[in-house]
Motif scaffolding. Structure first.
Motif: not given
Length: 241
Positions: A52-78
């Motif tokens: 979350t901190d990394a996404v907020l720091r890069l917001r508006g910078s033009g850098v596309h931010v992806s997260v490789r998630v740890p698992d596919l459970s709905p709670d994790t994804l949300v």
């Protein structure tokens, strides 16, 4: 990912994969105009709060931010969708139905089941129209065999090739020759390119990012910790010399 209007394909982009997104590294990425950063939260110490901190720091910078998630459970994804990341990279998928279930989990009603939470992704409760793109990490034989079905799904945003885990899955099936991995990788890249979809692969280093493009990918991802270790190793060799 951005598309080139002249050719109708994704533009080439070079970025970093990291499990240690410090403030200085993120600032340098923004300053240098790096195309994207993949925050690797799968089997690493990287936490949801750090993402979350990394996404907020890069917001508006033009850098596309992806997260490789740890698992596919709905709670994790949300939870990771609520960071406001542009893209979630989904590991160990085998069938398009799993992608479509993830798609439903990160979409607000009526399209999905996601709650309207106050979070960075919703502009802290002011905008519930934004959703992360979902990328398939092609690292299982089953996913490779279904690549065209994945590409045809409305839930599919882009693809990544995961050669290390894919090589292991191939070996478990008795396909452990280098040419087996090469064939599987080319089948993913070719199918996604034919469908006009973005596809990314790891590059050996920043200096060799063009090798990813030569293979047909439009995104070349460099592991930052490996790149830094190599650079420091070079410094050590100079010191010893």
């Amino acid at each position: 990912m951005p598309f080139d209007p002249l050719i109708g394909r994704p533009r080439r982009s070079v970025g970093l994969i990291t499990a240690d997104p410090g403030a200085t590294l993120l600032a340098l990425c923004a300053h240098a105009g790096i195309g994207f950063v993949v925050l690797d939260a799968e089997q690493t110490p990287l936490t949801l709060q750090q993402c979350t901190d990394a996404v907020l720091r890069l917001r508006g910078s033009g850098v596309h931010v992806s997260v490789r998630v740890p698992d596919l459970s709905p709670d994790t994804l949300v939870a990771f969708a609520n960071t406001g990341a542009d893209e979630l990279v989904l590991p160990h998928l085998r069938r398009p139905e799993e992608l479509e279930a993830a798609f439903e989990a990160v979409r607000y009603a009526p399209a999905g089941r996601r709650s309207r939470q106050v979070s960075p992704a919703s502009g802290f409760g002011s905008d519930f129209s934004r959703h992360p793109g979902l990328s398939v990490l092609f690292e299982t034989v089953d996913a490779v065999e279904c690549v065209r079905d994945f590409a045809a799904s409305a839930a599919f945003a882009s693809g990544w090739l995961g050669p290390t885990d894919l090589a292991s899955d191939l070996a478990r099936r008795g396909m452990d020759r280098p040419e087996d991995l090469d064939k599987a990788g080319h089948s993913v890249i070719d199918a996604l390119r034919d469908a006009g979809r973005s596809v990314g692969i790891p590059a050996p280093s920043m200096a060799r990012a063009d090798e990813a493009f030569d293979r047909g990918a439009d995104r070349a991802a460099v592991y930052w910790e490996r790149e830094l270790a190599s650079l420091l190793g070079d410094f050590a060799m100079v010191q010893r010399g």
